[in-house]
Structures are given as C-alpha cells and as structure tokens.
Design a protein around this motif. Structure first.
Motif, PDB file in Angstrom:
ATOM      1  N   ASP A   1       0.862  -1.220   0.234  1.00 22.39           N
ATOM      2  CA  ASP A   1       0.028   0.107  -0.051  1.00 22.39           C
ATOM      3  C   ASP A   1       0.850   1.340  -0.017  1.00 22.39           C
ATOM      4  OD1 ASP A   1      -2.639  -1.447   2.230  1.00 22.39           O
ATOM      5  OD2 ASP A   1      -2.295  -1.272   0.107  1.00 22.39           O
ATOM      6  N   ALA A   2       0.361   2.146  -0.905  1.00 23.25           N
ATOM      7  CA  ALA A   2       1.223   3.465  -0.963  1.00 23.25           C
ATOM      8  C   ALA A   2       1.028   4.015   0.558  1.00 23.25           C
ATOM      9  CB  ALA A   2       0.419   4.204  -1.847  1.00 23.25           C
ATOM     10  N   MET A   3       2.005   4.818   1.038  1.00 20.79           N
ATOM     11  CA  MET A   3       1.944   5.387   2.345  1.00 20.79           C
ATOM     12  C   MET A   3       2.840   6.272   2.861  1.00 20.79           C
ATOM     13  SD  MET A   3       3.021   1.649   4.095  1.00 20.79           S
ATOM     14  CE  MET A   3       2.144   2.073   5.671  1.00 20.79           C
ATOM     15  N   VAL A   4       2.877   6.931   3.943  1.00 17.45           N
ATOM     16  CA  VAL A   4       4.047   7.947   4.312  1.00 17.45           C
ATOM     17  C   VAL A   4       4.508   7.157   5.873  1.00 17.45           C
ATOM     18  CG1 VAL A   4       4.142  10.175   5.194  1.00 17.45           C
ATOM     19  CG2 VAL A   4       2.523   9.781   3.502  1.00 17.45           C
ATOM     20  N   ILE A   5       5.707   7.018   5.841  1.00 14.03           N
ATOM     21  CA  ILE A   5       6.297   6.250   6.927  1.00 14.03           C
ATOM     22  C   ILE A   5       7.322   7.483   7.657  1.00 14.03           C
ATOM     23  CG2 ILE A   5       7.924   4.127   7.516  1.00 14.03           C
ATOM     24  CD1 ILE A   5       7.030   3.285   4.682  1.00 14.03           C
ATOM     25  N   GLN A   6       7.259   7.292   8.901  1.00  9.12           N
ATOM     26  CA  GLN A   6       8.083   7.846   9.712  1.00  9.12           C
ATOM     27  C   GLN A   6       8.931   7.046  10.619  1.00  9.12           C
ATOM     28  OE1 GLN A   6       4.968  11.425  10.437  1.00  9.12           O
ATOM     29  NE2 GLN A   6       6.916  11.822  11.201  1.00  9.12           N
ATOM     30  N   ASN A   7      10.469   7.377  10.861  1.00  2.62           N
ATOM     31  CA  ASN A   7      10.972   6.943  11.591  1.00  2.62           C
ATOM     32  C   ASN A   7      11.991   7.638  12.657  1.00  2.62           C
ATOM     33  OD1 ASN A   7      10.666   3.747  11.453  1.00  2.62           O
ATOM     34  ND2 ASN A   7      11.107   4.277   9.271  1.00  2.62           N
ATOM     35  N   PRO A   8      12.242   7.461  13.701  1.00  2.00           N
ATOM     36  CA  PRO A   8      11.478   6.613  14.494  1.00  2.00           C
ATOM     37  C   PRO A   8      10.229   6.956  14.821  1.00  2.00           C
ATOM     38  CG  PRO A   8      13.144   7.733  15.933  1.00  2.00           C
ATOM     39  CD  PRO A   8      13.256   8.289  14.536  1.00  2.00           C
ATOM     40  N   ARG A   9       9.272   5.966  15.562  1.00  2.00           N
ATOM     41  CA  ARG A   9       8.033   6.431  16.016  1.00  2.00           C
ATOM     42  C   ARG A   9       8.338   7.063  17.417  1.00  2.00           C
ATOM     43  NH1 ARG A   9       3.770   3.827  14.433  1.00  2.00           N
ATOM     44  NH2 ARG A   9       2.621   5.426  15.616  1.00  2.00           N
ATOM     45  N   TYR A  10       9.428   6.854  17.980  1.00  2.00           N
ATOM     46  CA  TYR A  10       9.544   7.746  19.563  1.00  2.00           C
ATOM     47  C   TYR A  10      11.032   7.808  19.636  1.00  2.00           C
ATOM     48  CZ  TYR A  10       5.101   5.702  20.716  1.00  2.00           C
ATOM     49  OH  TYR A  10       3.667   5.252  20.701  1.00  2.00           O
ATOM     50  N   GLN A  11      11.333   9.219  20.040  1.00  2.00           N
ATOM     51  CA  GLN A  11      12.515   9.633  19.967  1.00  2.00           C
ATOM     52  C   GLN A  11      12.941  10.365  21.235  1.00  2.00           C
ATOM     53  OE1 GLN A  11      15.436   9.255  17.280  1.00  2.00           O
ATOM     54  NE2 GLN A  11      16.549   9.775  19.425  1.00  2.00           N
ATOM     55  N   SER A  24       9.532   9.036   4.744  1.00  2.00           N
ATOM     56  CA  SER A  24       9.794   8.575   3.405  1.00  2.00           C
ATOM     57  C   SER A  24       8.274   8.375   3.015  1.00  2.00           C
ATOM     58  CB  SER A  24      10.511   7.187   3.417  1.00  2.00           C
ATOM     59  OG  SER A  24       9.906   6.165   3.992  1.00  2.00           O
ATOM     60  N   GLN A  25       7.983   8.345   1.801  1.00  2.00           N
ATOM     61  CA  GLN A  25       6.802   8.058   1.087  1.00  2.00           C
ATOM     62  C   GLN A  25       6.884   7.452  -0.225  1.00  2.00           C
ATOM     63  OE1 GLN A  25       5.193  10.619  -1.894  1.00  2.00           O
ATOM     64  NE2 GLN A  25       7.051  12.140  -1.914  1.00  2.00           N
ATOM     65  N   THR A  26       5.856   6.311  -0.472  1.00  3.34           N
ATOM     66  CA  THR A  26       5.737   5.863  -1.768  1.00  3.34           C
ATOM     67  C   THR A  26       4.628   6.251  -2.567  1.00  3.34           C
ATOM     68  OG1 THR A  26       4.140   4.324  -0.420  1.00  3.34           O
ATOM     69  CG2 THR A  26       6.722   3.697  -0.401  1.00  3.34           C
ATOM     70  N   LEU A  27       4.126   7.218  -2.096  1.00  2.00           N
ATOM     71  CA  LEU A  27       3.141   7.996  -3.027  1.00  2.00           C
ATOM     72  C   LEU A  27       3.396   8.563  -4.246  1.00  2.00           C
ATOM     73  CD1 LEU A  27       1.129   9.306   0.142  1.00  2.00           C
ATOM     74  CD2 LEU A  27       0.167   7.537  -1.371  1.00  2.00           C
ATOM     75  N   ASN A  28       4.722   9.012  -4.192  1.00  2.00           N
ATOM     76  CA  ASN A  28       5.395  10.084  -5.355  1.00  2.00           C
ATOM     77  C   ASN A  28       4.756  11.351  -5.431  1.00  2.00           C
ATOM     78  OD1 ASN A  28       7.184   9.776  -7.491  1.00  2.00           O
ATOM     79  ND2 ASN A  28       5.730   9.567  -9.020  1.00  2.00           N
ATOM     80  N   HIS A  48       8.127  23.238   4.230  1.00  2.00           N
ATOM     81  CA  HIS A  48       7.720  22.268   3.059  1.00  2.00           C
ATOM     82  C   HIS A  48       8.588  22.386   2.149  1.00  2.00           C
ATOM     83  CE1 HIS A  48       5.271  25.638   1.629  1.00  2.00           C
ATOM     84  NE2 HIS A  48       5.343  25.048   0.512  1.00  2.00           N
ATOM     85  N   TYR A  49       8.737  21.287   1.115  1.00  2.00           N
ATOM     86  CA  TYR A  49       9.155  21.334  -0.070  1.00  2.00           C
ATOM     87  C   TYR A  49       8.350  21.001  -1.156  1.00  2.00           C
ATOM     88  CZ  TYR A  49      14.109  20.505   1.784  1.00  2.00           C
ATOM     89  OH  TYR A  49      15.225  20.812   2.424  1.00  2.00           O
ATOM     90  N   ASN A  70      15.735  13.303  -1.965  1.00  2.00           N
ATOM     91  CA  ASN A  70      15.151  12.860  -3.255  1.00  2.00           C
ATOM     92  C   ASN A  70      13.718  13.118  -3.051  1.00  2.00           C
ATOM     93  OD1 ASN A  70      14.226  10.491  -1.840  1.00  2.00           O
ATOM     94  ND2 ASN A  70      16.563   9.586  -2.094  1.00  2.00           N
ATOM     95  N   THR A  71      12.845  12.428  -4.209  1.00  2.00           N
ATOM     96  CA  THR A  71      11.287  12.806  -4.029  1.00  2.00           C
ATOM     97  C   THR A  71      10.785  11.971  -2.863  1.00  2.00           C
ATOM     98  OG1 THR A  71      11.043  12.813  -6.267  1.00  2.00           O
ATOM     99  CG2 THR A  71       9.254  12.405  -5.307  1.00  2.00           C
ATOM    100  N   SER A  72      11.541  10.835  -2.727  1.00  2.00           N
ATOM    101  CA  SER A  72      10.960   9.963  -1.508  1.00  2.00           C
ATOM    102  C   SER A  72      11.042  10.283   0.058  1.00  2.00           C
ATOM    103  CB  SER A  72      11.292   8.617  -1.696  1.00  2.00           C
ATOM    104  OG  SER A  72      11.119   8.135  -3.220  1.00  2.00           O
TER     105      SER A  72
END
Lengths: 120, 112
Positions: A1-11, A24-28, A48-49, A70-72
């Motif tokens: 599934d296309a999505m937006v991922i953040q790491n770490p979840r807790y810092q 990171s994102q896989t939505l392009n 924002h970019y 990069n885009t992702s």
C-alpha cells in the motif's frame, strides 16, 4: 500500500543533543511537509518542500532544518533541542497542488504516523 | 492572514445523540478538509469538500460546505463511542497554494 512512513516513532534525546527525524513516502507526491504538534494544539507547519524548492515558515526557529535528498525522503534536523521542542512531529505529503488545482484537483494532505520527541 | 475557527473546542455528548461541529474561515476558499485525530496518533483524512454546497457522508458523519457563509459543518448522527477523537478542519488559502491552515480542533468525547 502507498503510504507515508516516519522513523523513529518515538525519539528520546538530551537537551542540546542533535536529532534527526526521517520521513519517506511511496505515494510519489511532489510536496512534503513537516509539522510540529504540541498537546491539545493544531499542527503547526514548520516548512515544506515543493519538489526541491524549500519553503520555510517565517516563525520556524533556526534550530530546525530540513533536507530532501530525493522525492521519497525528507529529514527534519533539530540542531540543539530544547525542552520546548518536545512534541509530536508529523510528516505529510500532497500531490502537485498547483498543477492539480489547475485541473480541478486539490491539496489533500496525507500524514505519516508521527514521531513523538521527548527532550530530557 | 487566513483564520480558521472551530466551535466548540470541547464537546461531550451522550451516545445516540446528534450534534454539529462548526468551522468558520476568514477568506474566500472553496476547498475545505476534515481530519480526525485519535489521542497520540496522527491525522486521518475524513472528507474533502471542493465546492459550494458540497456534502459528503461517511457512516455517522456528514460534512458540508457553504462558501458564501465561509462555513463548514461536521454533523454527527446517533453518536457512538468510537467517534471520540479530535476533529480538525483545514482550508486551502489560495488557489493552487500548497499550504493548509488548520482550525483549532474540536475534542469530542462520547459518553456511554
């Protein structure tokens, strides 16, 4: 599934110790955003970019920097975290809202799960 | 400067009741978005409203947009506990602008 991922979840970081949050994102999507959200408040846009064009909000402290290699991927760097920087950091993306608006599309933003930052 | 205001800020209601959250904004716009946020979680897109008179419904939630009045409403029908969350509206400031201005949020608590 296309999505937006953040790491770490807790810092957890120490006062003054630099920290980097990643998104990171896989939505392009063309646009990537970083928001800061403190308890019981609305999200506050930091920057924002639009593709490679960086747009800083006027009231974003210099302590906050961002990179988009990069885009992702997009990174949020906090150079010297203070206690007041403890918050949830949200990354979001949207498709090309300018060109999309010309075609009658819109600026729906898709959010990642967030990174909860604690400063000791 | 675009201002987006929601009311009420806090809403506690009993299960089975109906209620409405209001979102007022200060400038011309015909694109408005509703998001839901559960405690400690991120924002989830609920509705995208793109024109005057737009109405969208999903389950017990219905959103509408009146661009002439610069007002959007989020109506909750026969509330259930699962709807407890904070709801944000957000507005596109200018045509083609890639930024959203968020409302203050409404924290909704559904009491059994």
């Amino acid at each position: 599934d296309a999505m937006v991922i953040q790491n770490p979840r807790y810092q957890v970081t120490q006062f003054g110790k630099p920290v980097t949050l990643s998104c990171s994102q896989t939505l392009n999507h063309n646009v990537m955003y970083w928001y800061q959200q403190k308890s019981s408040q609305a999200p506050k846009l930091l920057f924002h970019y639009y593709d490679k064009d960086f747009n800083n909000e006027a009231d974003t402290p210099d302590n906050f920097q961002s990179r988009r290699p990069n885009t992702s991927f997009c990174f949020l760097d906090i150079r010297s975290p203070g206690l007041g920087d403890a918050a949830m950091y949200l990354c979001a993306t949207s498709r090309d809202p300018v060109q999309g608006a010309l075609r009658g599309a819109y600026n729906e933003q898709f959010f990642g799960p967030g990174t909860r930052l604690t400063v000791l | 400067e675009l201002k987006v205001e929601q009311n009420p800020l806090f809403l506690s209601m009993q299960e089975g009741k109906n209620y409405t959250i209001y979102c007022n904004y200060s400038t011309t716009s015909d694109r408005l978005y509703w998001y839901r946020q559960d405690p400690g979680k991120s924002l989830e897109s609920l509705f995208v409203l793109l024109s005057n008179g737009a109405v969208k419904q999903e389950g017990r939630l219905m959103a509408s947009l009146d661009t002439k009045a610069r007002l959007s409403t989020l109506h909750i029908t026969a509330a259930v506990h699962d709807l407890s969350a904070t709801y944000f509206c957000a507005v596109d400031e200018n045509f083609g602008n890639e930024k959203l201005t968020f409302g203050t949020g409404t924290r909704l608590t559904i009491i059994p």
